[in-house]
Design a protein around this motif. Structure first.
Motif, PDB file in Angstrom:
ATOM      1  N   LEU A   1     -57.616  -1.037  69.734  1.00  9.37           N
ATOM      2  CA  LEU A   1     -57.106  -0.927  71.099  1.00  9.37           C
ATOM      3  C   LEU A   1     -56.942   0.520  71.552  1.00  9.37           C
ATOM      4  O   LEU A   1     -56.814   0.788  72.752  1.00  9.37           O
ATOM      5  CB  LEU A   1     -55.756  -1.636  71.215  1.00  9.37           C
ATOM      6  N   LYS A   2     -56.978   1.431  70.644  1.00 12.67           N
ATOM      7  CA  LYS A   2     -56.799   2.847  70.967  1.00 12.67           C
ATOM      8  C   LYS A   2     -58.040   3.463  71.606  1.00 12.67           C
ATOM      9  O   LYS A   2     -57.990   4.573  72.123  1.00 12.67           O
ATOM     10  CB  LYS A   2     -56.447   3.629  69.700  1.00 12.67           C
ATOM     11  N   TYR A   3     -59.158   2.750  71.584  1.00 16.70           N
ATOM     12  CA  TYR A   3     -60.433   3.308  72.030  1.00 16.70           C
ATOM     13  C   TYR A   3     -60.909   2.682  73.323  1.00 16.70           C
ATOM     14  O   TYR A   3     -61.078   1.469  73.417  1.00 16.70           O
ATOM     15  CB  TYR A   3     -61.491   3.113  70.936  1.00 16.70           C
ATOM     16  N   ARG A   4     -61.164   3.519  74.309  1.00 22.01           N
ATOM     17  CA  ARG A   4     -61.676   3.052  75.601  1.00 22.01           C
ATOM     18  C   ARG A   4     -63.140   2.623  75.485  1.00 22.01           C
ATOM     19  O   ARG A   4     -63.550   1.646  76.084  1.00 22.01           O
ATOM     20  CB  ARG A   4     -61.528   4.153  76.634  1.00 22.01           C
ATOM     21  N   ASP A   5     -63.910   3.372  74.723  1.00 19.14           N
ATOM     22  CA  ASP A   5     -65.326   3.085  74.545  1.00 19.14           C
ATOM     23  C   ASP A   5     -65.499   1.765  73.788  1.00 19.14           C
ATOM     24  O   ASP A   5     -65.002   1.624  72.659  1.00 19.14           O
ATOM     25  CB  ASP A   5     -66.000   4.234  73.780  1.00 19.14           C
TER      26      ASP A   5
ATOM     27  N   THR B   1     -51.962   4.463  77.107  1.00 18.27           N
ATOM     28  CA  THR B   1     -52.852   3.400  77.575  1.00 18.27           C
ATOM     29  C   THR B   1     -53.686   2.902  76.410  1.00 18.27           C
ATOM     30  O   THR B   1     -54.250   3.684  75.647  1.00 18.27           O
ATOM     31  CB  THR B   1     -53.776   3.918  78.694  1.00 18.27           C
ATOM     32  N   LEU B   2     -53.752   1.586  76.302  1.00 19.17           N
ATOM     33  CA  LEU B   2     -54.582   0.931  75.300  1.00 19.17           C
ATOM     34  C   LEU B   2     -55.670   0.156  76.042  1.00 19.17           C
ATOM     35  O   LEU B   2     -55.570  -0.044  77.260  1.00 19.17           O
ATOM     36  CB  LEU B   2     -53.726   0.007  74.438  1.00 19.17           C
ATOM     37  N   TYR B   3     -56.694  -0.272  75.322  1.00 18.87           N
ATOM     38  CA  TYR B   3     -57.841  -0.895  75.978  1.00 18.87           C
ATOM     39  C   TYR B   3     -58.283  -2.158  75.249  1.00 18.87           C
ATOM     40  O   TYR B   3     -58.329  -2.192  74.026  1.00 18.87           O
ATOM     41  CB  TYR B   3     -59.023   0.081  76.018  1.00 18.87           C
ATOM     42  N   TRP B   4     -58.604  -3.162  76.036  1.00 18.74           N
ATOM     43  CA  TRP B   4     -59.262  -4.348  75.497  1.00 18.74           C
ATOM     44  C   TRP B   4     -60.618  -4.444  76.173  1.00 18.74           C
ATOM     45  O   TRP B   4     -60.707  -4.717  77.372  1.00 18.74           O
ATOM     46  CB  TRP B   4     -58.449  -5.621  75.726  1.00 18.74           C
ATOM     47  N   GLN B   5     -61.677  -4.198  75.402  1.00 12.49           N
ATOM     48  CA  GLN B   5     -63.049  -4.264  75.882  1.00 12.49           C
ATOM     49  C   GLN B   5     -63.216  -3.503  77.201  1.00 12.49           C
ATOM     50  O   GLN B   5     -63.805  -3.995  78.162  1.00 12.49           O
ATOM     51  CB  GLN B   5     -63.499  -5.718  76.000  1.00 12.49           C
ATOM     52  N   GLY B   6     -62.686  -2.278  77.234  1.00  7.95           N
ATOM     53  CA  GLY B   6     -62.822  -1.388  78.379  1.00  7.95           C
ATOM     54  C   GLY B   6     -61.735  -1.536  79.437  1.00  7.95           C
ATOM     55  O   GLY B   6     -61.586  -0.674  80.291  1.00  7.95           O
ATOM     56  N   LYS B   7     -60.962  -2.611  79.388  1.00 10.68           N
ATOM     57  CA  LYS B   7     -59.898  -2.840  80.376  1.00 10.68           C
ATOM     58  C   LYS B   7     -58.610  -2.172  79.897  1.00 10.68           C
ATOM     59  O   LYS B   7     -58.128  -2.466  78.799  1.00 10.68           O
ATOM     60  CB  LYS B   7     -59.682  -4.339  80.565  1.00 10.68           C
ATOM     61  N   PRO B   8     -58.041  -1.273  80.710  1.00  8.47           N
ATOM     62  CA  PRO B   8     -56.811  -0.583  80.295  1.00  8.47           C
ATOM     63  C   PRO B   8     -55.572  -1.481  80.365  1.00  8.47           C
ATOM     64  O   PRO B   8     -55.475  -2.370  81.206  1.00  8.47           O
ATOM     65  CB  PRO B   8     -56.696   0.567  81.297  1.00  8.47           C
ATOM     66  N   MET B   9     -54.659  -1.222  79.429  1.00  9.47           N
ATOM     67  CA  MET B   9     -53.351  -1.887  79.395  1.00  9.47           C
ATOM     68  C   MET B   9     -52.308  -0.815  79.132  1.00  9.47           C
ATOM     69  O   MET B   9     -52.449  -0.047  78.181  1.00  9.47           O
ATOM     70  CB  MET B   9     -53.260  -2.872  78.220  1.00  9.47           C
ATOM     71  N   GLY B  10     -51.283  -0.786  79.940  1.00 10.57           N
ATOM     72  CA  GLY B  10     -50.183   0.141  79.681  1.00 10.57           C
ATOM     73  C   GLY B  10     -49.460  -0.264  78.408  1.00 10.57           C
ATOM     74  O   GLY B  10     -49.183  -1.448  78.197  1.00 10.57           O
TER      75      GLY B  10
END
Length: 169
Positions: free
Chosen positions: A55-59, A88-97
């Motif tokens: 989740l730490k990776y945007r890519d 900010t964390l990411y799930w499959q490119g979608k950001p989550m605070g």
């Protein structure tokens, strides 16, 4: 230090269980590093640690690479991420605070997906009614994707649901 002492006393008297990858059963079985196969939102994972570390990776490609790891191998990759700057964390490119209800719900959903693994469920139920602790996990949500409190809260909620389902079925 005081927190660890408190946990050791509570667990020493049998009122709690400290989740520890090197601990006795069922403690080690509840560690995020323990290898468990499960599917979450259509992606297969080999441990829940790989999900949280990814989740730490945007890519998306980089994230999926971490998702393929197991336990400590996923955790080691954390040095290449700077998620803490923006929280900010990411799930499959979608950001989550990091500090949102959306993310707290995500944690619960992830553990619910893990609950399809019978070995994991058996270990969780083996904790009985003991309060769960993780004296090794970080406690500041700005420094980690899963605090000790969040992990234990999710596990105890899940344990309650498993017990309810067992008595109803």
């Amino acid at each position: 230090m005081l927190r660890q002492f408190y946990i050791s006393v509570v667990c020493g008297f049998g009122f709690g269980l400290d989740i520890d990858h090197n601990g006795p059963y069922p403690s080690f079985m509840l560690s995020n590093l323990e290898p468990y196969k499960f599917v979450f939102r259509g992606i297969e994972f080999l441990s829940i640690e790989s999900l949280f570390q990814g989740l730490k990776y945007r890519d998306i490609a980089q994230q999926n690479h971490v998702f393929e790891k197991v336990g400590i191998d996923a955790k080691v990759r954390r040095a290449r991420s700077n998620w803490q700057q923006k929280q900010t964390l990411y799930w499959q490119g979608k950001p989550m605070g990091r500090h949102t209800k959306e993310y707290q719900d995500f944690i619960d959903e992830a553990y619910a997906a893990l609950a399809v693994n019978l070995d994991f469920c058996e270990a969780l139920l083996a904790t009985g009614n003991k309060r769960l602790y993780n004296s090794y996990a970080r406690t500041n949500p700005s420094q980690t994707v899963l605090t000790a409190k969040e992990q234990c809260r999710a596990l105890m909620r899940l344990r309650k649901k498993l017990k309810e389902n067992k008595t109803q079925g």
